[in-house]
Motif scaffolding. Structure first.
Motif, PDB file in Angstrom:
ATOM      1  N   LYS A  47       0.815  -1.200   0.000  1.00 38.77           N
ATOM      2  CA  LYS A  47       0.000   0.000   0.000  1.00 38.77           C
ATOM      3  C   LYS A  47       0.856   1.261   0.000  1.00 38.77           C
ATOM      4  CE  LYS A  47      -4.206   1.243   2.385  1.00 38.77           C
ATOM      5  NZ  LYS A  47      -4.982   1.019   3.584  1.00 38.77           N
ATOM      6  N   PRO A  48       0.614   2.182  -0.942  1.00 36.67           N
ATOM      7  CA  PRO A  48       1.350   3.448  -0.918  1.00 36.67           C
ATOM      8  C   PRO A  48       1.017   4.251   0.339  1.00 36.67           C
ATOM      9  CG  PRO A  48       0.195   3.163  -3.009  1.00 36.67           C
ATOM     10  CD  PRO A  48      -0.284   2.084  -2.083  1.00 36.67           C
ATOM     11  N   VAL A  49       1.980   5.015   0.797  1.00 40.68           N
ATOM     12  CA  VAL A  49       1.765   5.908   1.935  1.00 40.68           C
ATOM     13  C   VAL A  49       0.855   7.051   1.466  1.00 40.68           C
ATOM     14  CG1 VAL A  49       2.878   7.448   3.595  1.00 40.68           C
ATOM     15  CG2 VAL A  49       4.056   5.364   2.850  1.00 40.68           C
ATOM     16  N   PRO A  50      -0.205   7.353   2.202  1.00 39.51           N
ATOM     17  CA  PRO A  50      -1.073   8.470   1.798  1.00 39.51           C
ATOM     18  C   PRO A  50      -0.284   9.778   1.689  1.00 39.51           C
ATOM     19  CG  PRO A  50      -2.130   7.167   3.508  1.00 39.51           C
ATOM     20  CD  PRO A  50      -0.715   6.674   3.402  1.00 39.51           C
ATOM     21  N   ARG A  51      -0.499  10.515   0.623  1.00 36.67           N
ATOM     22  CA  ARG A  51       0.221  11.771   0.399  1.00 36.67           C
ATOM     23  C   ARG A  51      -0.018  12.768   1.533  1.00 36.67           C
ATOM     24  NH1 ARG A  51       1.781  12.921  -5.161  1.00 36.67           N
ATOM     25  NH2 ARG A  51       2.320  14.986  -4.419  1.00 36.67           N
ATOM     26  N   SER A  52      -1.196  12.716   2.152  1.00 34.25           N
ATOM     27  CA  SER A  52      -1.514  13.660   3.226  1.00 34.25           C
ATOM     28  C   SER A  52      -0.626  13.467   4.456  1.00 34.25           C
ATOM     29  CB  SER A  52      -2.990  13.537   3.624  1.00 34.25           C
ATOM     30  OG  SER A  52      -3.257  12.241   4.146  1.00 34.25           O
ATOM     31  N   TRP A  53       0.081  12.355   4.544  1.00 31.11           N
ATOM     32  CA  TRP A  53       0.960  12.100   5.680  1.00 31.11           C
ATOM     33  C   TRP A  53       2.305  12.808   5.535  1.00 31.11           C
ATOM     34  CZ3 TRP A  53       0.543   6.187   7.060  1.00 31.11           C
ATOM     35  CH2 TRP A  53      -0.790   5.890   7.363  1.00 31.11           C
ATOM     36  N   PHE A  54       2.624  13.291   4.344  1.00 28.33           N
ATOM     37  CA  PHE A  54       3.917  13.914   4.082  1.00 28.33           C
ATOM     38  C   PHE A  54       3.858  15.412   4.339  1.00 28.33           C
ATOM     39  CE2 PHE A  54       4.085  10.052   1.650  1.00 28.33           C
ATOM     40  CZ  PHE A  54       5.412   9.671   1.700  1.00 28.33           C
ATOM     41  N   PRO A  55       4.943  15.956   4.873  1.00 27.10           N
ATOM     42  CA  PRO A  55       5.048  17.411   4.906  1.00 27.10           C
ATOM     43  C   PRO A  55       5.364  17.893   3.488  1.00 27.10           C
ATOM     44  CG  PRO A  55       7.097  16.438   5.655  1.00 27.10           C
ATOM     45  CD  PRO A  55       6.130  15.307   5.430  1.00 27.10           C
ATOM     46  N   PRO A  56       5.320  19.203   3.240  1.00 26.83           N
ATOM     47  CA  PRO A  56       5.744  19.689   1.923  1.00 26.83           C
ATOM     48  C   PRO A  56       7.173  19.217   1.640  1.00 26.83           C
ATOM     49  CG  PRO A  56       4.689  21.436   3.177  1.00 26.83           C
ATOM     50  CD  PRO A  56       4.862  20.278   4.112  1.00 26.83           C
ATOM     51  N   LEU A  57       7.408  18.690   0.450  1.00 22.05           N
ATOM     52  CA  LEU A  57       8.707  18.085   0.143  1.00 22.05           C
ATOM     53  C   LEU A  57       9.738  19.055  -0.435  1.00 22.05           C
ATOM     54  CD1 LEU A  57       7.872  14.559  -1.275  1.00 22.05           C
ATOM     55  CD2 LEU A  57       8.761  15.166   0.978  1.00 22.05           C
ATOM     56  N   VAL A  58       9.310  20.075  -1.136  1.00 19.31           N
ATOM     57  CA  VAL A  58      10.276  20.964  -1.771  1.00 19.31           C
ATOM     58  C   VAL A  58      11.156  21.603  -0.694  1.00 19.31           C
ATOM     59  CG1 VAL A  58      10.595  23.022  -3.199  1.00 19.31           C
ATOM     60  CG2 VAL A  58       8.811  21.363  -3.765  1.00 19.31           C
ATOM     61  N   GLY A  59      12.441  21.295  -0.759  1.00 20.91           N
ATOM     62  CA  GLY A  59      13.406  21.822   0.210  1.00 20.91           C
ATOM     63  C   GLY A  59      13.466  21.083   1.534  1.00 20.91           C
ATOM     64  N   ALA A  60      12.584  20.121   1.750  1.00 24.31           N
ATOM     65  CA  ALA A  60      12.589  19.372   3.012  1.00 24.31           C
ATOM     66  C   ALA A  60      13.854  18.519   3.103  1.00 24.31           C
ATOM     67  CB  ALA A  60      11.352  18.481   3.111  1.00 24.31           C
ATOM     68  N   ARG A  61      14.413  18.420   4.292  1.00 26.81           N
ATOM     69  CA  ARG A  61      15.575  17.563   4.539  1.00 26.81           C
ATOM     70  C   ARG A  61      15.046  16.187   4.947  1.00 26.81           C
ATOM     71  NH1 ARG A  61      17.763  20.666   9.282  1.00 26.81           N
ATOM     72  NH2 ARG A  61      15.523  20.743   9.518  1.00 26.81           N
ATOM     73  N   VAL A  62      15.311  15.194   4.092  1.00 25.13           N
ATOM     74  CA  VAL A  62      14.741  13.854   4.275  1.00 25.13           C
ATOM     75  C   VAL A  62      15.847  12.838   4.511  1.00 25.13           C
ATOM     76  CG1 VAL A  62      13.408  12.010   3.171  1.00 25.13           C
ATOM     77  CG2 VAL A  62      12.760  14.414   2.805  1.00 25.13           C
ATOM     78  N   LEU A  63      15.648  12.010   5.525  1.00 25.17           N
ATOM     79  CA  LEU A  63      16.520  10.871   5.776  1.00 25.17           C
ATOM     80  C   LEU A  63      15.759   9.606   5.407  1.00 25.17           C
ATOM     81  CD1 LEU A  63      19.083   9.511   6.916  1.00 25.17           C
ATOM     82  CD2 LEU A  63      17.949   9.536   9.171  1.00 25.17           C
ATOM     83  N   CYS A  64      16.277   8.878   4.435  1.00 27.67           N
ATOM     84  CA  CYS A  64      15.740   7.560   4.102  1.00 27.67           C
ATOM     85  C   CYS A  64      16.563   6.564   4.910  1.00 27.67           C
ATOM     86  CB  CYS A  64      15.831   7.309   2.601  1.00 27.67           C
ATOM     87  SG  CYS A  64      14.707   8.327   1.648  1.00 27.67           S
ATOM     88  N   LEU A  65      16.024   6.116   6.018  1.00 29.05           N
ATOM     89  CA  LEU A  65      16.728   5.319   7.011  1.00 29.05           C
ATOM     90  C   LEU A  65      16.564   3.834   6.730  1.00 29.05           C
ATOM     91  CD1 LEU A  65      18.320   5.213   9.677  1.00 29.05           C
ATOM     92  CD2 LEU A  65      16.127   5.395  10.877  1.00 29.05           C
ATOM     93  N   ALA A  66      17.678   3.148   6.484  1.00 31.87           N
ATOM     94  CA  ALA A  66      17.659   1.738   6.098  1.00 31.87           C
ATOM     95  C   ALA A  66      16.777   1.585   4.861  1.00 31.87           C
ATOM     96  CB  ALA A  66      17.192   0.856   7.251  1.00 31.87           C
ATOM     97  N   SER A  67      17.016   2.449   3.902  1.00 32.29           N
ATOM     98  CA  SER A  67      16.091   2.610   2.776  1.00 32.29           C
ATOM     99  C   SER A  67      16.818   2.691   1.444  1.00 32.29           C
ATOM    100  CB  SER A  67      15.271   3.885   3.010  1.00 32.29           C
ATOM    101  OG  SER A  67      14.329   4.089   2.013  1.00 32.29           O
ATOM    102  N   GLY A  68      17.940   1.977   1.318  1.00 29.19           N
ATOM    103  CA  GLY A  68      18.625   1.957   0.030  1.00 29.19           C
ATOM    104  C   GLY A  68      17.856   1.113  -0.971  1.00 29.19           C
ATOM    105  N   GLY A  69      18.301   1.132  -2.207  1.00 26.49           N
ATOM    106  CA  GLY A  69      17.694   0.297  -3.230  1.00 26.49           C
ATOM    107  C   GLY A  69      17.235   1.028  -4.470  1.00 26.49           C
ATOM    108  N   GLY A  70      17.406   2.357  -4.490  1.00 24.45           N
ATOM    109  CA  GLY A  70      17.044   3.103  -5.692  1.00 24.45           C
ATOM    110  C   GLY A  70      15.558   3.312  -5.860  1.00 24.45           C
ATOM    111  N   GLN A  71      14.832   3.378  -4.763  1.00 30.92           N
ATOM    112  CA  GLN A  71      13.385   3.535  -4.846  1.00 30.92           C
ATOM    113  C   GLN A  71      12.926   4.811  -4.133  1.00 30.92           C
ATOM    114  OE1 GLN A  71      11.695  -0.260  -3.576  1.00 30.92           O
ATOM    115  NE2 GLN A  71      12.862  -1.354  -5.110  1.00 30.92           N
ATOM    116  N   GLN A  72      12.693   4.764  -2.818  1.00 23.88           N
ATOM    117  CA  GLN A  72      12.123   5.908  -2.109  1.00 23.88           C
ATOM    118  C   GLN A  72      12.978   7.172  -2.220  1.00 23.88           C
ATOM    119  OE1 GLN A  72      12.696   2.945  -0.356  1.00 23.88           O
ATOM    120  NE2 GLN A  72      10.708   2.225   0.328  1.00 23.88           N
ATOM    121  N   GLY A  73      14.278   7.047  -1.964  1.00 24.76           N
ATOM    122  CA  GLY A  73      15.153   8.222  -1.990  1.00 24.76           C
ATOM    123  C   GLY A  73      15.132   8.979  -3.302  1.00 24.76           C
TER     124      GLY A  73
END
Length: 161
Positions: A47-73
């Motif tokens: 199931k995709p994460v609902p978009r409403s759960w995300f803060p605004p992404l433009v300029g946001a500092r995001v850590l993809c933790l244990a999240s390698g693989g060429g997908q989410q990041g």
């Protein structure tokens, strides 16, 4: 005594070789869509994460933790976030670097253990993306302590279980 981090690193490196679904980089079309604002990520198999759960992404500092693989990041970077992918598998991180090079994304990769985020200062991130990975450590409390420490006050943690 088994070295959990080394074991998991080797296992994920092998998963890349086998092309496990969590190790296959997204296609250029997915990145192009994310640049247009059409994106989704998954943190669990179905199931995709609902978009409403995300803060605004433009300029946001995001850590993809244990999240390698060429997908989410890469998707989040294409959507405008400043992304750091932190993973213990060199091959998983290589997948993120591959997508970043292929699609001209600004994305940083760091190899390390999700239980130790000493590479980052307190409050360094606005959003932490943490797919299902806590099952790979014997005690999740260090993961949560470190995530809490590097997340800015009021930041968002999205984790899959």
């Amino acid at each position: 005594m088994i070295d959990i981090r080394a074991y998991n690193s080797a296992a994920w490196d092998k998963a890349v070789e086998r092309q496990s679904q969590w190790t296959v980089p997204v296609e250029p079309e997915v990145i192009a869509a994310a640049r247009r604002g059409e994106w989704q990520i998954i943190l669990t198999p179905n199931k995709p994460v609902p978009r409403s759960w995300f803060p605004p992404l433009v300029g946001a500092r995001v850590l993809c933790l244990a999240s390698g693989g060429g997908q989410q990041g890469p998707i989040l970077a294409a959507a405008g976030a400043s992304v750091t992918v932190y993973d213990n598998s060199p091959q998983q991180l290589a997948q993120d670097r591959y997508v970043a090079r292929r699609d001209g994304l600004d994305l940083m990769t760091v190899e390390g253990d999700m239980r130790d985020l000493a590479a980052f200062p307190n409050g360094a991130f606005d959003l932490i993306i943490h797919p299902v990975s806590n099952l790979f450590v014997p005690d999740v409390r260090p993961v949560w302590r470190e995530a809490y420490r590097v997340l800015r006050p009021g930041g968002v943690l999205l984790a899959g279980f």
